[in-house]
Design an enzyme around this catalytic site. Structure first.
Site, PDB file in Angstrom:
ATOM      1  N   CYS A  48     -16.886  29.021   5.533  1.00  0.00           N
ATOM      2  CA  CYS A  48     -16.652  30.463   5.708  1.00  0.00           C
ATOM      3  C   CYS A  48     -15.260  30.850   5.199  1.00  0.00           C
ATOM      4  O   CYS A  48     -15.067  31.926   4.648  1.00  0.00           O
ATOM      5  CB  CYS A  48     -16.767  30.856   7.177  1.00  0.00           C
ATOM      6  N   CYS A  82     -15.616  27.635  11.037  1.00  0.00           N
ATOM      7  CA  CYS A  82     -16.493  27.229   9.935  1.00  0.00           C
ATOM      8  C   CYS A  82     -15.702  27.106   8.636  1.00  0.00           C
ATOM      9  O   CYS A  82     -15.192  28.093   8.112  1.00  0.00           O
ATOM     10  CB  CYS A  82     -17.619  28.264   9.828  1.00  0.00           C
TER      11      CYS A  82
END
Ligand SMILES: [Zn+2]
Length: 158
Positions: free
Chosen positions: A80, A77
């Protein structure tokens, strides 16, 4: 970051003075603890702690005397990865006020499922054994701090 771990009774930190491992019991995370070996004062966890198992997570949430900020993330991600350094700043600045942990939802899929995490990154605040706030999306450190402040303040006045 690798120097801080969770075990079945608390957060295990390494003494900066002598290198001795010490356990800060979950129930006493908000207090002052001295190194069992050299008696130096141990500092509260100042880095995000990677959660290794859902059992560790449950014990921390249930017993921690400090609010716990959870970052649900996954290695693939992109946003993230932007949150990670911000969370590092938050953990360092707020050491002793709340605990910051990271939950890899690929490795701990059962937690993501149990808490109904539909998108990452998601930040959640736990206090007194229950979730009191949640927010999705990447954000800078000062906004994360404001989010946690507001969540914990709401609880203490209710
Ligand atoms: Zn020591």
């Amino acid at each position: 970051m690798a120097e801080i771990n969770l075990d079945d009774r608390g957060v295990v930190v390494v003494c900066a003075q002598c290198g001795q491992k010490n356990r800060l019991a979950y129930e006493r995370l908000s207090g002052t603890v001295r190194c069992g070996s050299c008696k130096a004062t141990l500092s509260a966890p100042g880095s995000p702690i990677e959660v290794a198992s859902s059992a560790d997570f449950d014990r921390l949430i249930a017993r921690s005397s400090l609010p716990v900020v959870v970052d649900y993330w996954a290695p693939w991600c992109g946003p993230c990865r932007m949150v990670a350094p911000e969370l590092q700043k938050v953990a360092a600045r707020q050491a002793g006020r709340f605990v910051v942990v990271k939950v890899n939802t690929d490795a701990l899929g059962d937690l993501g499922e149990r808490f109904g995490i539909r998108s990452i990154p998601t930040l959640a605040v736990f206090d007194g054994g229950r979730e009191i706030a949640r927010s999705s999306g990447a954000r800078p450190a000062n906004e994360i701090e404001a989010f946690v402040e507001q969540a914990t303040r709401t609880r203490s006045t209710s």
